[in-house]
Structures are given as structure tokens and as C-alpha cells.
Design a protein around this motif. Structure first.
Motif, PDB file in Angstrom:
ATOM      1  N   LEU A 129      50.744 123.014  13.064  1.00 59.70           N
ATOM      2  CA  LEU A 129      51.208 121.891  13.873  1.00 59.70           C
ATOM      3  C   LEU A 129      52.685 122.031  14.215  1.00 59.70           C
ATOM      4  N   ARG A 165      43.576 111.414  25.771  1.00 58.77           N
ATOM      5  CA  ARG A 165      42.237 110.897  25.487  1.00 58.77           C
ATOM      6  C   ARG A 165      41.604 110.166  26.666  1.00 58.77           C
ATOM      7  N   ASP A 167      39.550 105.043  13.617  1.00 58.62           N
ATOM      8  CA  ASP A 167      40.337 106.200  14.051  1.00 58.62           C
ATOM      9  C   ASP A 167      39.430 107.104  14.897  1.00 58.62           C
ATOM     10  N   VAL A 191      35.435 116.242   8.272  1.00 58.98           N
ATOM     11  CA  VAL A 191      36.485 115.307   7.850  1.00 58.98           C
ATOM     12  C   VAL A 191      36.223 114.921   6.404  1.00 58.98           C
ATOM     13  N   PHE A 225      46.020 108.214   5.629  1.00 58.30           N
ATOM     14  CA  PHE A 225      45.973 107.727   7.019  1.00 58.30           C
ATOM     15  C   PHE A 225      45.825 106.193   6.968  1.00 58.30           C
ATOM     16  N   GLU A 273      42.794 122.625  10.107  1.00 55.84           N
ATOM     17  CA  GLU A 273      44.033 121.929  10.457  1.00 55.84           C
ATOM     18  C   GLU A 273      44.795 121.793   9.151  1.00 55.84           C
ATOM     19  N   ASP A 311      39.323 119.110   9.242  1.00 57.38           N
ATOM     20  CA  ASP A 311      40.345 118.099   9.506  1.00 57.38           C
ATOM     21  C   ASP A 311      41.261 117.903   8.305  1.00 57.38           C
ATOM     22  N   GLN A 322      40.685 104.289   5.831  1.00 54.38           N
ATOM     23  CA  GLN A 322      40.322 105.697   5.587  1.00 54.38           C
ATOM     24  C   GLN A 322      40.714 106.100   4.159  1.00 54.38           C
ATOM     25  N   PHE A 336      50.723 108.648   6.930  1.00 51.21           N
ATOM     26  CA  PHE A 336      50.987 109.222   8.260  1.00 51.21           C
ATOM     27  C   PHE A 336      50.938 108.164   9.355  1.00 51.21           C
ATOM     28  N   SER A 378      48.404 121.528   8.076  1.00 48.72           N
ATOM     29  CA  SER A 378      49.853 121.365   8.136  1.00 48.72           C
ATOM     30  C   SER A 378      50.422 121.556   6.730  1.00 48.72           C
ATOM     31  N   ASP A 428      45.541 115.010  19.733  1.00 43.41           N
ATOM     32  CA  ASP A 428      46.588 114.318  18.969  1.00 43.41           C
ATOM     33  C   ASP A 428      47.952 114.384  19.637  1.00 43.41           C
ATOM     34  N   ARG A 465      49.331 109.894  21.455  1.00 42.04           N
ATOM     35  CA  ARG A 465      48.233 110.847  21.608  1.00 42.04           C
ATOM     36  C   ARG A 465      47.180 110.341  22.594  1.00 42.04           C
TER      37      ARG A 465
HETATM   38  O1  ISL Z   1      50.213 116.587   8.646  1.00 36.22           O
HETATM   39  C1  ISL Z   1      50.426 115.821   9.522  1.00 36.22           C
HETATM   40  C2  ISL Z   1      51.768 115.693  10.098  1.00 36.22           C
HETATM   41  O2  ISL Z   1      52.609 116.715   9.670  1.00 36.22           O
HETATM   42  C3  ISL Z   1      49.428 114.950  10.101  1.00 36.22           C
HETATM   43  O3  ISL Z   1      49.738 115.013  11.429  1.00 36.22           O
HETATM   44  C4  ISL Z   1      47.977 115.286   9.913  1.00 36.22           C
HETATM   45  O4  ISL Z   1      47.699 116.523   9.432  1.00 36.22           O
HETATM   46  C5  ISL Z   1      47.239 115.103  11.206  1.00 36.22           C
HETATM   47  O5  ISL Z   1      47.651 113.931  11.810  1.00 36.22           O
HETATM   48  C6  ISL Z   1      45.793 115.007  10.933  1.00 36.22           C
HETATM   49  O6  ISL Z   1      45.108 114.742  12.118  1.00 36.22           O
HETATM   50  C7  ISL Z   1      43.734 114.726  12.010  1.00 36.22           C
HETATM   51  O7  ISL Z   1      43.284 113.777  11.065  1.00 36.22           O
HETATM   52  C8  ISL Z   1      43.530 112.425  11.395  1.00 36.22           C
HETATM   53  C9  ISL Z   1      43.058 112.063  12.802  1.00 36.22           C
HETATM   54  O8  ISL Z   1      43.543 110.813  13.170  1.00 36.22           O
HETATM   55  C10 ISL Z   1      43.508 113.093  13.826  1.00 36.22           C
HETATM   56  O9  ISL Z   1      42.975 112.794  15.090  1.00 36.22           O
HETATM   57  C11 ISL Z   1      43.071 114.429  13.336  1.00 36.22           C
HETATM   58  O10 ISL Z   1      43.352 115.462  14.239  1.00 36.22           O
HETATM   59  C12 ISL Z   1      42.818 111.588  10.361  1.00 36.22           C
HETATM   60  O11 ISL Z   1      41.525 112.051  10.170  1.00 36.22           O
END
Ligand code: ISL
Ligand code: CA
Length: 540
Positions: free
Chosen positions: A273, A403, A59, A99, A162, A247, A198, A166, A142, A249, A317, A399
Motif C-alpha cells: 500500500l 466505487r 463496510d 476476509v 476496523f 493485502e 484482505d 467488524q 483504521f 500492509s 480503496d 475511496r
Molecule cells: O493497513 C492499512 C493502512 O496502512 C489499512 O489501510 C488496511 O490494511 C486496509 O484499509 C484494509 O483494507 C481492506 O480491508 C478493509 C476494507 O474496508 C477495505 O475495503 C479492504 O480493502 C476492512 O475489511
């Protein structure tokens, strides 16, 4: 602690795609260092680096196999030290991605953990009884498919929100938390200026027998009990002069003020998000502008009394905002910039956004890289779709759009060899070199916008009031302190829009601060040109 991040503008770097210093096609730390003057000139105050740790790259670095080692593709720890020193010398801070919801399945902890049920590392991860046919529950990850992967060796399944590579860490285990906290302190003592946390709202999970009703992510989104872990993290963060952005959500705008409270919040700000509102079936998704504006307005309002926002429109993303909400032009790039950068909060710019970079025209599945996109492509094929149709449905919203390598000049300028992802062919029209030479380019507009933001306290501390709240395509708002007022209006559509300005805006003498068209008109009824943006201030 100083609150330096309140006046700061951040710049997100996706290291693989920013600048390649040794021509192996992969961006690296030395490449980033070589572009510090560019960032300084733009006016940014800190950089957020997407993960650069050792990783098998399932990832793209979000699967870490050693938290204290740098992925050799990016350089060495020494290179990072040099970058940090060079950045600091220019007054630019640097924050790293943290992370800690999961590691890579190649992390030594997981390699041990999966060996046998009695292994001392077994409880570092989340294992439960299962059979190859029956997982502990029906929760979905996810990235598609079950959150569980059965492991033949010990005849149990492990949990992952994920990809299966992971595995989620077991935060309920105090030994795991202590390991993580030590690692965090190690990085802060190294001298970095903070973290982007993260997927932090997923670290706590409901009991395995929790029944999903409407929201499939409910069992691992800001689940009660997370407060303990966040408080422990706060203890560490508060003992350094750093910034933290989570981050998170599932932490909604009603709860976010407590998470980001200036005195006793867990972190300094949140990447919500929710404002990435889209509608339509796969392959036809469009950005929902009214939804975008409403969500951002609600966050502005709800975090006003206490709390602080992290502001962004692009990241690694999501597809490019200039394609989703704009029409790929310089005007839409600068209108979107005006709309979000003058809000209350700390703005982040994602590499290339300042040029108005756009989505990539995918022609082959070989050009797709993101794990979740590849999974969705194969799922479409299994449903019987043709490869062309599966590609179209997969890439419409991938996404990967964001990139592709940064556009430094007509030919890309990112690397002298074949880059890991193809350069968007429109680099001959949208690139740094051209835009530096053009006073009216998005790049130069961003520079003005950043310096405007910093020169006027009303944009930092002023309150936010939305105007014309129901207008589907025009976003207008007032920022106000006791002594100052500023008015911002943006037409976020490709059609002219005739609007009646609020009386308060026109019954007082004003001065234009910034506009993306010549001769903006400011009167009772104005017809805004496609993607026109105007910011004015009330005269003293
Ligand atoms: O909560 C989510 C959706 O409502 C998820 O999107 C999640 O919180 C988000 O995808 C997390 O993203 C992050 O962690 C991922 C990574 O692939 C992403 O690039 C990163 O931004 C796993 O570490
Ligand atoms: Ca390289």
C-alpha cells in the motif's frame, strides 16, 4: 504447481458497481457474467471479485455474516457456479476476497460470543476487561476512534481494527483457525482459482500492554507470531493449483521476498500500500509522483532476486489514479497504464481504469457511502466546520471516488433504475461504447498493452533498472533478459519535458513497440509531450 499467474493480467470487479442485471440498482453476479465477452476481448486472464458473501454491508461486504452464503443482492450460490463455469469456458479464472481478520458483528459466532463470558464462542473474538470510561489500551482503529467497543451485556470490551461492527477474530485460538481453514478448503473445492487475502497482515496483535511509540498501527501490523498462521495457510494454498495475493500492509519490501518466495513463500504476491504516496493537509492532498515512482522502483528491486509483485494503480480503496496522478485525460490514462503494466509482476486493472475513469464531483454528503468517510465528515462537523467545508475535506480523497458505477455508455448503462451510487456525469465522455469505436481510446490502448506484455517474455521475467531516477515527473526504466531488452519512458506530467536518454538506449537500433502519441521521437535529447508514453525494444 503451475505458475500461470506470472503471465496473467487480472481485473478487479467491485460487484456492486459493475453491472446490474435485474434493475434494482445494485450490480450482481449475472451482470458480471453478461460482461465476460468484454473482459475476454480486453485480454484479461482472471477476475478478482470484491466480497459477495452475506453481509449487513456496514463496510460493503467486508463485514461477513456467513462465509458460505452469497449476499442475495448479488445472486445465489448457483449464480456464482454459473459465472465460474462461464468464465472457465472462456479461459478466465476467478479469485475471491478472503476476509478473515474479522467478521461482521452479525456473524453467528459473534452473536454467541457476546452473550456471556462462558459461551463456547467467547474466545473466537478478542475480549478484555474494561469499563465504559476506560478501554484496555489507547490503540486507534483504521476507521477512527478506539479499537475497543465496550459491551454492556458482559461488561468487557471487544477488539476491532476496523469498524465496531467488524470484530477481529482471535487467531491465537486453534479452534478458530480450524474453522477458517475448513471454510477456505470448502471454497477451493468449490472450484475457485484463488484468493485475495484482505488485511491479512493484521491477524496477529501485540500484547494489550504494548506501548505505541511512532507508528499507531504497529500493534497489529505484521506482528511476530503471524508466521505460524501464514505457514498453516500456505499448507492449504500449496495443495491447490491457485493464486494468492495478500493485502499485507506492514510487510515491507525487504520482508516481501520471503512472503512471496516461489518455493516456500506464504503467498504468491503482495499488494503493497506504500506507493499510494500523498502529501498535503486534508482537503489538499495530492499524489506524490516522485514518491510513487521511488516506492515502486524499490519494490521492483527488492523482489527481483526472489519474490513477485502484484501491480496496481487503482482499487476500491483509493481515488482514481487518472485524477490523482493524471489530469483526467486519455493521455494520462494511457501513460499511467504504460508505466505500471510493463513492470515485473502480475498487473491488476480495476474496473473503469481501462477507460481512464476519474474522480466523482461530490455535491452532497448523501452521495458519500464509505464508513470511514462518513465518520470523518461527522468528525469535521464536530470540530465546528461548516457542512460545505466538511464535505470538501471528506470527499477530496475518499475511496468512494472509485466505487461509482461502471460507464458502459453515454447514459451509464449500468442499470435501468436508480443506481445505489450516482453515476459520474462524465459518462457521456468516458465510456465503453465510445471507446470501443475509437482506435486511440484508453480502452484500445489497454488492449494493445496487454497483448504486448504477453507477447514478450522480457516483460514477464526481465530484470528492472530505473533510469533518470531523480527526475520528478519522468519515469523511465529498462527491462532486460539475457537475450532481450526493452525501454519504457513515460512523462507523467501535463507539461512537455525535455530529457536526455541513456546512451545504451540510443546507441543501438530499436523498434517502437507502443506509444500513445503519433510519431514518437527517439534520440539523445527528446522533448516528451504531456503524458507521452513510449516503449521500444532493442533490435536483435
Ligand atoms: O493497513 C492499512 C493502512 O496502512 C489499512 O489501510 C488496511 O490494511 C486496509 O484499509 C484494509 O483494507 C481492506 O480491508 C478493509 C476494507 O474496508 C477495505 O475495503 C479492504 O480493502 C476492512 O475489511
Ligand atoms: Ca441487481
Amino acid at each position: 504447481m503451475s505458475k500461470w499467474w506470472k503471465n496473467a493480467v487480472g481485473y478487479q470487479i467491485y460487484p456492486r458497481s459493475f453491472m446490474d442485471s435485474n434493475d434494482d440498482g445494485i450490480g450482481d453476479l449475472k451482470g458480471i457474467q453478461s460482461k465476460l465477452p468484454y473482459l475476454k476481448e480486453l485480454g484479461i486472464d482472471f477476475i478478482w471479485l470484491n466480497p459477495i458473501y452475506q453481509s449487513p454491508n456496514i463496510d460493503n461486504g467486508y463485514d461477513i455474516s456467513d462465509y458460505q452464503a452469497i449476499n442475495p443482492e448479488f445472486g445465489t450460490l448457483e449464480d456464482l457456479k454459473n459465472l465460474l463455469e462461464a468464465a472457465h469456458a472462456q479461459g478466465i479464472r476467478l479469485i475471491m476476497d478472503l476476509v478473515v481478520n474479522h467478521t461482521s458483528d452479525q456473524h453467528p459466532w459473534f452473536i454467541e460470543s457476546r452473550k456471556d463470558r462462558e459461551n463456547p464462542y467467547r474466545d473466537y473474538y478478542l475480549w478484555a476487561d474494561a469499563t465504559p470510561e476506560k478501554m484496555p489500551n489507547n490503540w486507534q482503529s483504521f476507521f477512527g476512534g478506539s479499537t475497543w467497543t465496550y459491551d454492556q451485556q458482559t461488561k468487557q470490551a471487544y477488539f476491532h481494527v476496523f469498524a465496531k461492527e467488524q470484530p477481529d477474530l482471535n487467531w491465537k485460538n486453534p479452534v478458530v483457525r480450524e474453522e477458517i481453514y475448513q471454510m477456505i478448503r470448502w471454497w477451493l473445492d468449490f472450484g475457485i482459482d484463488g484468493f485475495r487475502l484482505d488485511a491479512i497482515s493484521h491477524i496477529q496483535k501485540e500484547p494489550w500492554d504494548f506501548k505505541i511509540t511512532d507508528n499507531p498501527w504497529a500493534p497489529f501490523m505484521n506482528v511476530s507470531g503471524i508466521e505460524t498462521y501464514m505457514s498453516e495457510l500456505r499448507e492449504i494454498f500449496r495443495s491447490y493449483d491457485i493464486m494468492t495475493v495478500g493485502e499485507a500492509s506492514g510487510v515491507n519490501s525487504k520482508k516481501a521476498p520471503f512472503w512471496t518466495h516461489e518455493e516456500d513463500g506464504y503467498i504468491d504476491m503482495i499488494f503493497e500500500l506504500e506507493h499510494q504516496v500523498r502529501s498535503g493537509e486534508p482537503g489538499q492532498e495530492v499524489g506524490d509522483l516522485l514518491g510513487f515512482k521511488k516506492v515502486l522502483s524499490r519494490w521492483q528491486k527488492d523482489l527481483q532476486p526472489i519474490g513477485w509483485n502484484a501491480l496496481y494503480i487503482d482499487n476500491h480503496d483509493n481515488p482514481r489514479s487518472n485524477s490523482v496522478f493524471g489530469n483526467g485525460t486519455s493521455e494520462s490514462a494511457s501513460a499511467l497504464a504504460t508505466a505500471y503494466m510493463l513492470l515485473r509482476g502480475t498487473p491488476f486493472i480495476y474496473q473503469g481504469q481501462e477507460l481512464g475513469m476519474t474522480n466523482y464531483p461530490f455535491e452532497s454528503i448523501d452521495e458519500v457511502n464509505a464508513t470511514d468517510s462518513l465518520a470523518s465528515y461527522h468528525a469535521w462537523l464536530e470540530q465546528g466546520l461548516s457542512p460545505e467545508e466538511a464535505l470538501r475535506l471528506t470527499t477530496h480523497w475518499t475511496r468512494d471516488h472509485s466505487r461509482t458505477p461502471m460507464h458502459w455508455n453515454n447514459f451509464g448503462g449500468f442499470s435501468n433504475s436508480l443506481p445505489w451510487m450516482k453515476v459520474n456525469p462524465n459518462t457521456d465522455k468516458i465510456n465503453v461504447a465510445m471507446q470501443q469505436a475509437d482506435l486511440f481510446s484508453p480502452l484500445n490502448y489497454y488492449k494493445k498493452l496487454i497483448s504486448l506484455r504477453k507477447s514478450m517474455p522480457v516483460f514477464i521475467s526481465g530484470s528492472y533498472q530505473i533510469e533518470l531516477p531523480k527526475h520528478p515527473t519522468v519515469w523511465a526504466y529498462t527491462r532486460k533478459t539475457v537475450s532481450d531488452e526493452a525501454y519504457v519512458i513515460t512523462n507523467l506530467s501535463d507539461q512537455p519535458q525535455s530529457v536526455t536518454l541513456p546512451n545504451r538506449w540510443i546507441n543501438t537500433p530499436t523498434t517502437t513497440l507502443l506509444a500513445n502519441y503519433p510519431d514518437p521521437s527517439w534520440k539523445k535529447t527528446v522533448t516528451l509531450r504531456p503524458f507521452e508514453a513510449i516503449a521500444v525494444k532493442k533490435d536483435a
